[in-house]
Design an enzyme around this catalytic site. Sequence first.
Site, PDB file in Angstrom:
ATOM      1  N   GLY A 104       0.805  -1.218   0.000  1.00 57.79           N
ATOM      2  CA  GLY A 104       0.000   0.000   0.000  1.00 57.79           C
ATOM      3  C   GLY A 104       0.835   1.262   0.000  1.00 57.79           C
ATOM      4  O   GLY A 104       1.202   1.769   1.072  1.00 57.79           O
ATOM      5  N   THR A 126       0.835   3.835  -3.313  1.00 55.42           N
ATOM      6  CA  THR A 126       0.315   4.859  -4.224  1.00 55.42           C
ATOM      7  C   THR A 126      -1.007   5.453  -3.758  1.00 55.42           C
ATOM      8  O   THR A 126      -1.880   4.750  -3.261  1.00 55.42           O
ATOM      9  CB  THR A 126       0.135   4.263  -5.630  1.00 55.42           C
ATOM     10  OG1 THR A 126       1.365   3.655  -6.032  1.00 55.42           O
ATOM     11  CG2 THR A 126      -0.240   5.324  -6.638  1.00 55.42           C
ATOM     12  N   THR A 167       3.533   8.816  -8.234  1.00 52.84           N
ATOM     13  CA  THR A 167       4.884   8.356  -7.943  1.00 52.84           C
ATOM     14  C   THR A 167       5.659   9.337  -7.069  1.00 52.84           C
ATOM     15  O   THR A 167       6.816   9.076  -6.728  1.00 52.84           O
ATOM     16  CB  THR A 167       5.664   8.116  -9.250  1.00 52.84           C
ATOM     17  OG1 THR A 167       5.524   9.264 -10.090  1.00 52.84           O
ATOM     18  CG2 THR A 167       5.134   6.900  -9.977  1.00 52.84           C
ATOM     19  N   GLU A 217      11.312  -5.328  -6.664  1.00 53.91           N
ATOM     20  CA  GLU A 217      10.098  -5.359  -7.477  1.00 53.91           C
ATOM     21  C   GLU A 217      10.410  -5.029  -8.929  1.00 53.91           C
ATOM     22  O   GLU A 217       9.939  -5.705  -9.849  1.00 53.91           O
ATOM     23  CB  GLU A 217       9.085  -4.356  -6.917  1.00 53.91           C
ATOM     24  CG  GLU A 217       7.806  -4.249  -7.732  1.00 53.91           C
ATOM     25  CD  GLU A 217       6.891  -3.150  -7.223  1.00 53.91           C
ATOM     26  OE1 GLU A 217       5.660  -3.328  -7.290  1.00 53.91           O
ATOM     27  OE2 GLU A 217       7.406  -2.099  -6.778  1.00 53.91           O
TER      28      GLU A 217
END
Length: 387
Positions: A123, A125, A131, A245
Amino acid sequence: MIGAQDQSYPEIREAVRRLCADFPGDYWQRLDRDRAYPTEFVRALTEAGFLSVLIPEAYGGSGLGLQAATAVLEEIHRSGCNGGACHAQMYTMGTVLKHGSPVQKQKYLPKVASGEIRLQAFGVTEPTAGTDTTRIRTFAKRVGDTYVVNGQKIWISRAEHSDLMVLLCRTTPREECVKPSDGMSVLLVDMREAVGKGLTIRPIRTMLNHATTELFFDDLEVPAENLVGEEGKGFRYILSGMNAERVLIASECIGDGRFFIDRAAAYAKDRSVFGRPIAENQGVQFPIARAHVQLSAAAEMVDKAARMFDEGLPCGTEANMAKMLASEASWYAADMCVQTHGGFGFAEEYDIERKFRETRLYQVAPISTNLILSHVATHVLGLPKSF
């Protein structure tokens, strides 16, 4: 198509291919039509141990590195499957592994490794921040032994299919901090207890089956013991997870690209027009060859970034570049594959159009191409910031 990247972790790759063979195109087509979650596929990956490769053996995982994880995800995507439904199970736990307390690690990591607990939601954005993470507004106020959370998140994938969520929120207002990145903290939210008790999950239907959602926090109470690390230092806690990621997403793009090139080359050799295979035409074979060249170069960058991550070296720039190169190479390959197939490229049964939509996402998420270029321009080339 054989390259250096194909030769790493051959046993893992072969095992992943065998598993994926049980989930052919018609399985994904049915899910895509219904926007359904691939529960059986995720369960199979979990039981085979592929989602816990980054968790140390002491906590029930394989204790392997990011390079092994990239091999898993690349082969999943090359096989025509999609790891987006569960890839966060690999890297989201990294925040707990690197910055959690001994109690938190022992409480959660063995269950994440076994699949008893899904930790797939990240959690970060928000609708008004995008961004620009330092401008998030979701706020956690400490009240005794509890944090009371209020705010909103968007584009939070797999929230409906996760037991825990790593939540980044403000614990000190931005204007009261010395640096914009200060004053943010990480909380572990138990979704099983939170939904309906201060947390509302709203699904967002998109052009691909990605199980993404919008989250609303209204006086959600989270135990203070669920704070990861120190209060106010959460931003730096999630950075290493973001690098992992991006490298893993890049490996999925490499797998997608190989899928498209494999399919295009096979189809071009089989399809005859004007009395000969279309693969004999340079107008057909050159784009396939170009896709292979671009993807091979991108794969080397992904491997470099993963290796640096495993060696504990700073790799933010390399992770960003790997993600950009791989996403652009896969998108070129996707467009080429549709063009090679002609009308059949738009037919659901060929799986090309589904993978075409899936791979397009990665020029936008988890970070856009423009933000990567900005990072390289300012952090590597020393050019002035424009924002």
